[in-house]
Scaffold this active site. Structure first.
Site, PDB file in Angstrom:
ATOM      1  N   HIS A  54     -29.480  10.142  51.226  1.00 30.93           N
ATOM      2  CA  HIS A  54     -30.543  10.517  51.729  1.00 30.93           C
ATOM      3  C   HIS A  54     -30.583  11.974  51.986  1.00 30.93           C
ATOM      4  O   HIS A  54     -31.393  12.411  52.884  1.00 30.93           O
ATOM      5  CB  HIS A  54     -30.498   9.800  53.247  1.00 30.93           C
ATOM      6  CG  HIS A  54     -30.507   8.213  53.282  1.00 30.93           C
ATOM      7  ND1 HIS A  54     -31.501   7.506  53.028  1.00 30.93           N
ATOM      8  CD2 HIS A  54     -29.404   7.295  53.051  1.00 30.93           C
ATOM      9  CE1 HIS A  54     -31.244   6.358  53.016  1.00 30.93           C
ATOM     10  NE2 HIS A  54     -29.777   6.181  53.109  1.00 30.93           N
ATOM     11  N   HIS A  64     -31.426  -0.221  52.357  1.00 35.25           N
ATOM     12  CA  HIS A  64     -31.141   0.385  53.279  1.00 35.25           C
ATOM     13  C   HIS A  64     -31.681  -0.212  54.556  1.00 35.25           C
ATOM     14  O   HIS A  64     -30.879   0.108  55.737  1.00 35.25           O
ATOM     15  CB  HIS A  64     -32.182   1.692  53.179  1.00 35.25           C
ATOM     16  CG  HIS A  64     -32.180   2.891  54.362  1.00 35.25           C
ATOM     17  ND1 HIS A  64     -30.592   3.249  54.793  1.00 35.25           N
ATOM     18  CD2 HIS A  64     -33.078   3.415  54.836  1.00 35.25           C
ATOM     19  CE1 HIS A  64     -31.104   4.166  55.757  1.00 35.25           C
ATOM     20  NE2 HIS A  64     -32.232   4.258  55.967  1.00 35.25           N
ATOM     21  N   GLU A 178     -39.103  10.294  51.549  1.00 38.20           N
ATOM     22  CA  GLU A 178     -38.854  10.985  52.571  1.00 38.20           C
ATOM     23  C   GLU A 178     -38.078  12.313  52.347  1.00 38.20           C
ATOM     24  O   GLU A 178     -37.687  12.570  51.120  1.00 38.20           O
ATOM     25  CB  GLU A 178     -38.054  10.215  53.706  1.00 38.20           C
ATOM     26  CG  GLU A 178     -38.416   9.005  54.197  1.00 38.20           C
ATOM     27  CD  GLU A 178     -37.479   8.097  54.854  1.00 38.20           C
ATOM     28  OE1 GLU A 178     -37.641   7.150  55.742  1.00 38.20           O
ATOM     29  OE2 GLU A 178     -36.003   8.100  54.440  1.00 38.20           O
TER      30      GLU A 178
END
Length: 217
Positions: A54, A64, A178
């Site tokens: 991550h 996840h 992300e």
């Protein structure tokens, strides 16, 4: 001579990854050491790295947020490659609500990246990050969106224990990116290329996320 078309413009939307790159508190930071160095009897440099998957721009796997979910090496690559829309919701507050993005939803492609920062903090952890409201992801899924992305470390608030937006992703079968850097990207449509590594047992993967302009022949 044959006419040469100009190369399409590319935006690198990945933050730098190095020792000291921010990670979620408690997560494994990036570390690197040299296992071999060029010198007498050794023709190459070889490094060893330790990191959370991550760190930096990354794709979450269903594993996840779902104990029985797929690993990142087994998910389809289709959502991570193709037309996408960048939408600005700068300074939107804790959650990206529908009202923050509804100005840019006409003829929506199947990938949506939302910019919330004026300048993404690539050098520090932000515990006050903006996240998606679960209802926003529900409505994007209703419009056929396959992937959502964000320029923060999570689509859920940093202190969330229920991960409501991740659970919408799980239930609706979406994919997520992300830690994108969208500081220099105008609102509009692009081609997204952000392929995860084929990590067959991992819960996420780093990606080198880029956008490529669509308006070229």
């Amino acid at each position: 001579m044959p006419h040469q078309h100009p190369s399409p413009r590319i935006w690198d939307i990945s933050p730098p990854v190095h020792e000291g790159a921010p990670v979620f508190p408690g997560d494994t930071p990036y570390r690197q050491r040299w296992a071999a160095a060029i010198g007498p009897g050794c023709p190459v440099n070889v490094s060893e790295i330790t990191l959370s998957p991550h760190v930096g721009a990354h794709a979450d796997a269903p594993l996840h947020y779902d104990a029985g979910g797929d690993t990142i090496g087994t998910v389809s690559l289709v959502p991570f490659l193709g037309p996408c829309r960048v939408i600005h919701a700068i300074d939107c507050g804790p959650l990206i609500e529908w009202r923050h993005i509804e100005h840019a939803l006409a003829e929506l492609p199947p990938r949506v990246l939302v910019r919330t920062y004026r300048a993404m903090p690539v050098d520090r952890w932000d515990g006050q990050l903006s996240a998606y409201a679960p209802a926003t992801i529900e409505r994007l899924a209703d419009l056929g969106v396959q992937l959502v992305g964000i320029d923060t470390a999570s689509i859920d608030p940093a202190d969330s224990k229920t991960l409501d937006s991740h659970q919408v992703i799980r239930r609706r079968g979406l994919r997520v990116l992300e830690n994108l850097v969208l500081d220099d990207v105008a609102e509009g449509d692009y081609e997204l290329i952000a392929l995860p590594l084929k990590l067959t047992t991992a819960d996420a993967s780093p990606v080198r996320a880029i956008l490529r302009e669509l308006s070229f022949q």
